[in-house]
Design an enzyme around this catalytic site. Sequence first.
Site, mmCIF file in Angstrom:
data_model
loop_
_atom_site.group_PDB
_atom_site.id
_atom_site.type_symbol
_atom_site.label_atom_id
_atom_site.label_comp_id
_atom_site.label_asym_id
_atom_site.label_seq_id
_atom_site.Cartn_x
_atom_site.Cartn_y
_atom_site.Cartn_z
ATOM 1 N N HIS A 87 47.701 28.779 30.242
ATOM 2 C CA HIS A 87 47.291 28.916 31.643
ATOM 3 C C HIS A 87 45.902 28.288 31.765
ATOM 4 C CE1 HIS A 87 46.309 30.270 35.596
ATOM 5 N NE2 HIS A 87 45.242 30.884 35.127
ATOM 6 N N ASP A 122 51.332 29.689 38.068
ATOM 7 C CA ASP A 122 51.506 28.241 37.912
ATOM 8 C C ASP A 122 52.952 27.843 38.235
ATOM 9 O OD1 ASP A 122 48.813 28.017 36.660
ATOM 10 O OD2 ASP A 122 49.775 29.254 35.142
HETATM 11 P P1 NAX Z 1 36.991 40.050 39.692
HETATM 12 O O1 NAX Z 1 35.688 39.674 39.048
HETATM 13 O O2 NAX Z 1 37.069 40.182 41.179
HETATM 14 O O3 NAX Z 1 37.476 41.440 39.091
HETATM 15 C C1 NAX Z 1 37.461 41.728 37.736
HETATM 16 C C2 NAX Z 1 37.296 43.227 37.620
HETATM 17 O O4 NAX Z 1 37.459 43.554 36.244
HETATM 18 C C3 NAX Z 1 35.907 43.717 38.039
HETATM 19 O O5 NAX Z 1 36.058 44.773 38.996
HETATM 20 C C4 NAX Z 1 35.291 44.208 36.733
HETATM 21 O O6 NAX Z 1 34.449 45.341 36.928
HETATM 22 C C5 NAX Z 1 36.542 44.574 35.948
HETATM 23 N N1 NAX Z 1 36.365 44.591 34.470
HETATM 24 C C6 NAX Z 1 35.608 43.773 33.713
HETATM 25 N N2 NAX Z 1 35.685 44.147 32.422
HETATM 26 C C7 NAX Z 1 36.542 45.197 32.378
HETATM 27 C C8 NAX Z 1 37.002 46.037 31.325
HETATM 28 N N3 NAX Z 1 36.601 45.863 30.075
HETATM 29 N N4 NAX Z 1 37.857 47.033 31.630
HETATM 30 C C9 NAX Z 1 38.250 47.242 32.916
HETATM 31 N N5 NAX Z 1 37.817 46.497 33.957
HETATM 32 C C10 NAX Z 1 36.979 45.485 33.683
HETATM 33 O O7 NAX Z 1 38.070 39.014 39.132
HETATM 34 P P2 NAX Z 1 39.533 38.698 39.694
HETATM 35 O O8 NAX Z 1 39.444 37.649 40.740
HETATM 36 O O9 NAX Z 1 40.220 39.969 40.020
HETATM 37 O O10 NAX Z 1 40.182 37.995 38.409
HETATM 38 C C11 NAX Z 1 40.475 38.740 37.243
HETATM 39 C C12 NAX Z 1 40.898 37.831 36.111
HETATM 40 O O11 NAX Z 1 42.093 37.154 36.423
HETATM 41 C C13 NAX Z 1 39.878 36.727 35.760
HETATM 42 O O12 NAX Z 1 39.746 36.653 34.359
HETATM 43 C C14 NAX Z 1 40.546 35.486 36.305
HETATM 44 O O13 NAX Z 1 40.090 34.327 35.645
HETATM 45 C C15 NAX Z 1 41.992 35.792 36.011
HETATM 46 N N6 NAX Z 1 43.014 34.995 36.702
HETATM 47 C C16 NAX Z 1 44.149 34.708 36.016
HETATM 48 C C17 NAX Z 1 45.193 34.013 36.583
HETATM 49 C C18 NAX Z 1 46.444 33.700 35.818
HETATM 50 O O14 NAX Z 1 47.299 33.010 36.381
HETATM 51 N N7 NAX Z 1 46.639 34.131 34.568
HETATM 52 C C19 NAX Z 1 45.092 33.499 37.973
HETATM 53 C C20 NAX Z 1 44.064 34.187 38.797
HETATM 54 C C21 NAX Z 1 42.803 34.556 38.071
HETATM 55 O O15 NAX Z 1 41.970 33.423 38.042
#
Ligand code: NAX
Length: 325
Positions: free
Chosen positions: A187, A159
Site C-alpha cells: 500500500h 486502492d
Molecule cells: P489521524 O492522525 O487522524 O488519527 C490517528 C489516531 O491514532 C490519533 O487519534 C492518534 O491519537 C491515534 N494513535 C496514535 N498512536 C496510537 C496508539 N499507539 N494506539 C492507539 N491510538 C493511537 O490519522 P488517520 O487519518 O485516521 O489515519 C490513520 C492511519 O491510516 C495513518 O497511518 C494513515 O497513513 C493510514 N491510512 C491507511 C490507508 C490504507 O489504505 N491502508 C489509507 C488511509 C490512511 O492514509
Amino acid sequence: MTAPARVAITGAAGNIGYALAFRIAAGDMLGPDQPVILHLLEIPPALGALSGVTMELNDCAFPLLHGIVGTADTGEGFDGVDYALLVGAKPRGKGMERGDLIADNGKIFGPQGKAINDNASPDIRVLVVGNPANTNCLIAASSAPKLDRRQFTAMTRLDHNRAISQLAEKTSAHSTEIARMTIWGNHSATQYPDISNCTIEGAAAADRVDDGWYRETFIPKVQKRGAEIIGARGASSAASAASAAIDHVRTWVHGTPDGDWTSMGVAADGGYGIEEGIVFSRPVTCADGDYTVVPDLDISDFSRERMNATEAELREERAAVEDLL
Ligand code: NAX
C-alpha cells in the site's frame, strides 16, 4: 439473541476512526443481525476527544450497539475481541526518513500484536490500516505467536476500490459491473493495480481501454490517489478509507461474490514467486470467514516487472524492522 461481537478500533478518535465507528455500530460491517460491542483504543492525550466520540455514539441510540469500552490500555482494549482494526499509527513528521517512520510504527504494532495474542479471542481477525500498513501487519503478526499469520491482513481495499472507480469512469461502466480487479504488493506508490484479469460485464476490460492510458494514466493515478486527495482536501482520505476497511472485513467474513475476487495484503507463502516473510497484496476469494489466494493467474513480463518493484520495497521495509520480527 445473537451474542455481540467485540470490535476493536485503534486510533478511534482520529479521522478514519471517527468515520469507522458509527458505520460499524450501524451494522454496515458485520450485518444487520449482529450486535457489536466497540472497543475504542487511543493514546492518553486523545482520551478526552475519545470520550466525545463515545458520547456521540451513545447519542445515536444504535439498535446494534451493546456497549463501548474506551481505553488507552491495550490489554483491556483487546480483551475478548473478535475483530481488530488497527488504524492508529504515528504519522510521518517533517523531514522524517521512511526508515524512521517504519521503526517508530514498529514500536506501536509490536506491543499491539502481543496484546492481541494475550487477550483477544483465539479466532480474532485483524486488519491493519495504519501506515506502512503491510509492514505494520507483519510486525503485529510476528508478535502474536499463538495466532496464525492468516489472521492478520493489511488494507489495500481502498486502492482496489479506487482502481475500480477509475476504470468505471473511463469506460462509462458502473463499479458493480467490474470484477477481478487486482492490487499487487505494497500500500504505497509502488503498488501495482492490474487490470489484466479484469472484466466489465463479463468481457475483458483490457479491450475497452488503450494500453497507453492503462500504463501512463491509470496506474500512476491509482498509485498516487492518496496524495491527490490530500492536495484537494488538505487532509488525507478518511471516509473512503473507513469505507474500504468496512468492505475488507465484510468480504472476509461474508465472502466474495461468485466469479469475483478482492485484494488483501496477506502473508506471502512463496506463491507467484513472491518471497515468504512479507505481507503482499494479492487477489483473494473469501468464503466461510477465510481467504484463498487466487491461483494460477498468468503473469506477463510487464506485470512481473511491477510486482518485483513493489516486492523489493517490501523487502527493504522488512529489513528496517528485522530486529522487531
Ligand atoms: P489521524 O492522525 O487522524 O488519527 C490517528 C489516531 O491514532 C490519533 O487519534 C492518534 O491519537 C491515534 N494513535 C496514535 N498512536 C496510537 C496508539 N499507539 N494506539 C492507539 N491510538 C493511537 O490519522 P488517520 O487519518 O485516521 O489515519 C490513520 C492511519 O491510516 C495513518 O497511518 C494513515 O497513513 C493510514 N491510512 C491507511 C490507508 C490504507 O489504505 N491502508 C489509507 C488511509 C490512511 O492514509
